[in-house]
Write a protein that holds these residues in place. Sequence first.
Motif, PDB file in Angstrom:
ATOM      1  N   ARG A   1       5.666   6.250   4.728  1.00 19.25           N
ATOM      2  CA  ARG A   1       6.496   5.441   3.811  1.00 19.25           C
ATOM      3  C   ARG A   1       5.638   4.409   3.090  1.00 19.25           C
ATOM      4  O   ARG A   1       5.709   4.255   1.865  1.00 19.25           O
ATOM      5  CB  ARG A   1       7.613   4.737   4.585  1.00 19.25           C
ATOM      6  CG  ARG A   1       8.467   3.830   3.704  1.00 19.25           C
ATOM      7  CD  ARG A   1       9.045   2.652   4.427  1.00 19.25           C
ATOM      8  NE  ARG A   1       8.031   1.789   5.010  1.00 19.25           N
ATOM      9  CZ  ARG A   1       8.286   0.824   5.889  1.00 19.25           C
ATOM     10  NH1 ARG A   1       9.513   0.602   6.288  1.00 19.25           N
ATOM     11  NH2 ARG A   1       7.314   0.080   6.375  1.00 19.25           N
ATOM     12  N   ASP A   2       4.805   3.691   3.850  1.00 19.22           N
ATOM     13  CA  ASP A   2       3.950   2.668   3.241  1.00 19.22           C
ATOM     14  C   ASP A   2       2.950   3.274   2.262  1.00 19.22           C
ATOM     15  O   ASP A   2       2.657   2.677   1.222  1.00 19.22           O
ATOM     16  CB  ASP A   2       3.223   1.874   4.321  1.00 19.22           C
ATOM     17  CG  ASP A   2       4.066   0.770   4.929  1.00 19.22           C
ATOM     18  OD1 ASP A   2       5.249   0.630   4.555  1.00 19.22           O
ATOM     19  OD2 ASP A   2       3.537   0.040   5.794  1.00 19.22           O
ATOM     20  N   ALA A   3       2.433   4.459   2.578  1.00 16.57           N
ATOM     21  CA  ALA A   3       1.506   5.120   1.652  1.00 16.57           C
ATOM     22  C   ALA A   3       2.226   5.453   0.341  1.00 16.57           C
ATOM     23  O   ALA A   3       1.652   5.275  -0.740  1.00 16.57           O
ATOM     24  CB  ALA A   3       0.929   6.377   2.298  1.00 16.57           C
ATOM     25  N   PHE A   4       3.490   5.887   0.423  1.00 19.69           N
ATOM     26  CA  PHE A   4       4.263   6.113  -0.802  1.00 19.69           C
ATOM     27  C   PHE A   4       4.476   4.805  -1.557  1.00 19.69           C
ATOM     28  O   PHE A   4       4.557   4.800  -2.782  1.00 19.69           O
ATOM     29  CB  PHE A   4       5.616   6.756  -0.499  1.00 19.69           C
ATOM     30  CG  PHE A   4       5.548   8.244  -0.306  1.00 19.69           C
ATOM     31  CD1 PHE A   4       5.138   9.078  -1.335  1.00 19.69           C
ATOM     32  CD2 PHE A   4       5.901   8.812   0.903  1.00 19.69           C
ATOM     33  CE1 PHE A   4       5.074  10.452  -1.165  1.00 19.69           C
ATOM     34  CE2 PHE A   4       5.848  10.182   1.084  1.00 19.69           C
ATOM     35  CZ  PHE A   4       5.429  11.004   0.050  1.00 19.69           C
ATOM     36  N   ASP A   5       4.554   3.702  -0.834  1.00 21.12           N
ATOM     37  CA  ASP A   5       4.755   2.393  -1.464  1.00 21.12           C
ATOM     38  C   ASP A   5       3.453   1.799  -2.001  1.00 21.12           C
ATOM     39  O   ASP A   5       3.439   0.676  -2.488  1.00 21.12           O
ATOM     40  CB  ASP A   5       5.394   1.421  -0.476  1.00 21.12           C
ATOM     41  CG  ASP A   5       6.849   1.750  -0.196  1.00 21.12           C
ATOM     42  OD1 ASP A   5       7.440   2.568  -0.932  1.00 21.12           O
ATOM     43  OD2 ASP A   5       7.402   1.178   0.768  1.00 21.12           O
ATOM     44  N   GLY A   6       2.346   2.533  -1.892  1.00 19.39           N
ATOM     45  CA  GLY A   6       1.091   2.106  -2.493  1.00 19.39           C
ATOM     46  C   GLY A   6       0.094   1.460  -1.554  1.00 19.39           C
ATOM     47  O   GLY A   6      -0.969   1.029  -1.986  1.00 19.39           O
ATOM     48  N   ILE A   7       0.394   1.380  -0.282  1.00 18.89           N
ATOM     49  CA  ILE A   7      -0.561   0.803   0.671  1.00 18.89           C
ATOM     50  C   ILE A   7      -1.646   1.834   0.935  1.00 18.89           C
ATOM     51  O   ILE A   7      -1.353   3.022   1.131  1.00 18.89           O
ATOM     52  CB  ILE A   7       0.151   0.356   1.959  1.00 18.89           C
ATOM     53  CG1 ILE A   7       1.092  -0.809   1.624  1.00 18.89           C
ATOM     54  CG2 ILE A   7      -0.859  -0.034   3.029  1.00 18.89           C
ATOM     55  CD1 ILE A   7       1.880  -1.339   2.800  1.00 18.89           C
TER      56      ILE A   7
ATOM     57  N   ARG B   1      -5.072   0.560   2.462  1.00 21.09           N
ATOM     58  CA  ARG B   1      -6.114   0.024   3.344  1.00 21.09           C
ATOM     59  C   ARG B   1      -5.609  -0.223   4.756  1.00 21.09           C
ATOM     60  O   ARG B   1      -4.447  -0.591   4.970  1.00 21.09           O
ATOM     61  CB  ARG B   1      -6.642  -1.303   2.791  1.00 21.09           C
ATOM     62  CG  ARG B   1      -7.251  -1.221   1.411  1.00 21.09           C
ATOM     63  CD  ARG B   1      -8.756  -1.019   1.493  1.00 21.09           C
ATOM     64  NE  ARG B   1      -9.347  -0.717   0.229  1.00 21.09           N
ATOM     65  CZ  ARG B   1      -9.801  -1.606  -0.631  1.00 21.09           C
ATOM     66  NH1 ARG B   1      -9.711  -2.887  -0.377  1.00 21.09           N
ATOM     67  NH2 ARG B   1     -10.343  -1.204  -1.761  1.00 21.09           N
ATOM     68  N   PHE B   2      -6.500  -0.056   5.729  1.00 19.13           N
ATOM     69  CA  PHE B   2      -6.190  -0.252   7.141  1.00 19.13           C
ATOM     70  C   PHE B   2      -5.525  -1.606   7.376  1.00 19.13           C
ATOM     71  O   PHE B   2      -4.457  -1.688   7.980  1.00 19.13           O
ATOM     72  CB  PHE B   2      -7.481  -0.135   7.963  1.00 19.13           C
ATOM     73  CG  PHE B   2      -7.267  -0.163   9.443  1.00 19.13           C
ATOM     74  CD1 PHE B   2      -7.193   1.019  10.163  1.00 19.13           C
ATOM     75  CD2 PHE B   2      -7.158  -1.364  10.133  1.00 19.13           C
ATOM     76  CE1 PHE B   2      -6.997   1.009  11.539  1.00 19.13           C
ATOM     77  CE2 PHE B   2      -6.959  -1.389  11.497  1.00 19.13           C
ATOM     78  CZ  PHE B   2      -6.879  -0.203  12.201  1.00 19.13           C
ATOM     79  N   GLY B   3      -6.136  -2.660   6.882  1.00 20.65           N
ATOM     80  CA  GLY B   3      -5.608  -4.012   7.090  1.00 20.65           C
ATOM     81  C   GLY B   3      -4.238  -4.210   6.456  1.00 20.65           C
ATOM     82  O   GLY B   3      -3.397  -4.932   6.998  1.00 20.65           O
ATOM     83  N   ASP B   4      -4.005  -3.567   5.324  1.00 23.12           N
ATOM     84  CA  ASP B   4      -2.699  -3.675   4.664  1.00 23.12           C
ATOM     85  C   ASP B   4      -1.618  -2.936   5.449  1.00 23.12           C
ATOM     86  O   ASP B   4      -0.495  -3.414   5.567  1.00 23.12           O
ATOM     87  CB  ASP B   4      -2.782  -3.153   3.228  1.00 23.12           C
ATOM     88  CG  ASP B   4      -3.692  -4.005   2.354  1.00 23.12           C
ATOM     89  OD1 ASP B   4      -3.863  -5.213   2.650  1.00 23.12           O
ATOM     90  OD2 ASP B   4      -4.246  -3.458   1.381  1.00 23.12           O
ATOM     91  N   PHE B   5      -1.963  -1.768   5.999  1.00 25.11           N
ATOM     92  CA  PHE B   5      -1.014  -1.067   6.873  1.00 25.11           C
ATOM     93  C   PHE B   5      -0.696  -1.942   8.083  1.00 25.11           C
ATOM     94  O   PHE B   5       0.461  -2.074   8.484  1.00 25.11           O
ATOM     95  CB  PHE B   5      -1.591   0.263   7.363  1.00 25.11           C
ATOM     96  CG  PHE B   5      -1.552   1.377   6.357  1.00 25.11           C
ATOM     97  CD1 PHE B   5      -0.346   1.886   5.902  1.00 25.11           C
ATOM     98  CD2 PHE B   5      -2.725   1.956   5.896  1.00 25.11           C
ATOM     99  CE1 PHE B   5      -0.304   2.935   4.995  1.00 25.11           C
ATOM    100  CE2 PHE B   5      -2.694   3.005   4.991  1.00 25.11           C
ATOM    101  CZ  PHE B   5      -1.488   3.492   4.529  1.00 25.11           C
TER     102      PHE B   5
END
Length: 147
Positions: free
Chosen positions: A28-34, A36-40
């Motif tokens: 879901r977060d990858a679809f939202d544009g995240i 980087r490891f730290g951002d996840f």
Amino acid sequence: MHDDPNLTCPVARALEVVGDRWSLLLVRDAFDGIRRFGDFQRSLGMSRSMLSQRLQALQAAGVLVQQPAADGSRYHDYVLTAQGQALFALVVALRQWGEGFLFAEGEPRSQLLALADGRPLAPLLPRDADGQVLEASATHVVRPDEG
């Protein structure tokens, strides 16, 4: 002797890859544009070791790929593969189910809107080959041993 029906079930196999909370939230977060490891980690609040384990599993399954950072820094980006992109319908279906059953009337929630017109997406509904909406009762699973 009957084989384990889960071995031939596409749902069971899919759940082996994305069937835990963290894996689907990473998708879901990858679809939202995240990327980087730290951002996840900031988004999900999970431990570094758990995050690393889930990211590695999603890479091994072909859902994510690690690439050099787009900005040329020493970091890496995690990007959805074509296989990962194909999970969009699943994420939307889960979102729509959650919207329909897990929020009280008027309760604040995030929304997924189409970029083209800013409107919510139409409900995802299973359809037959002719485009007719199907209920579960109008379908049948055929297992390999049933011919």
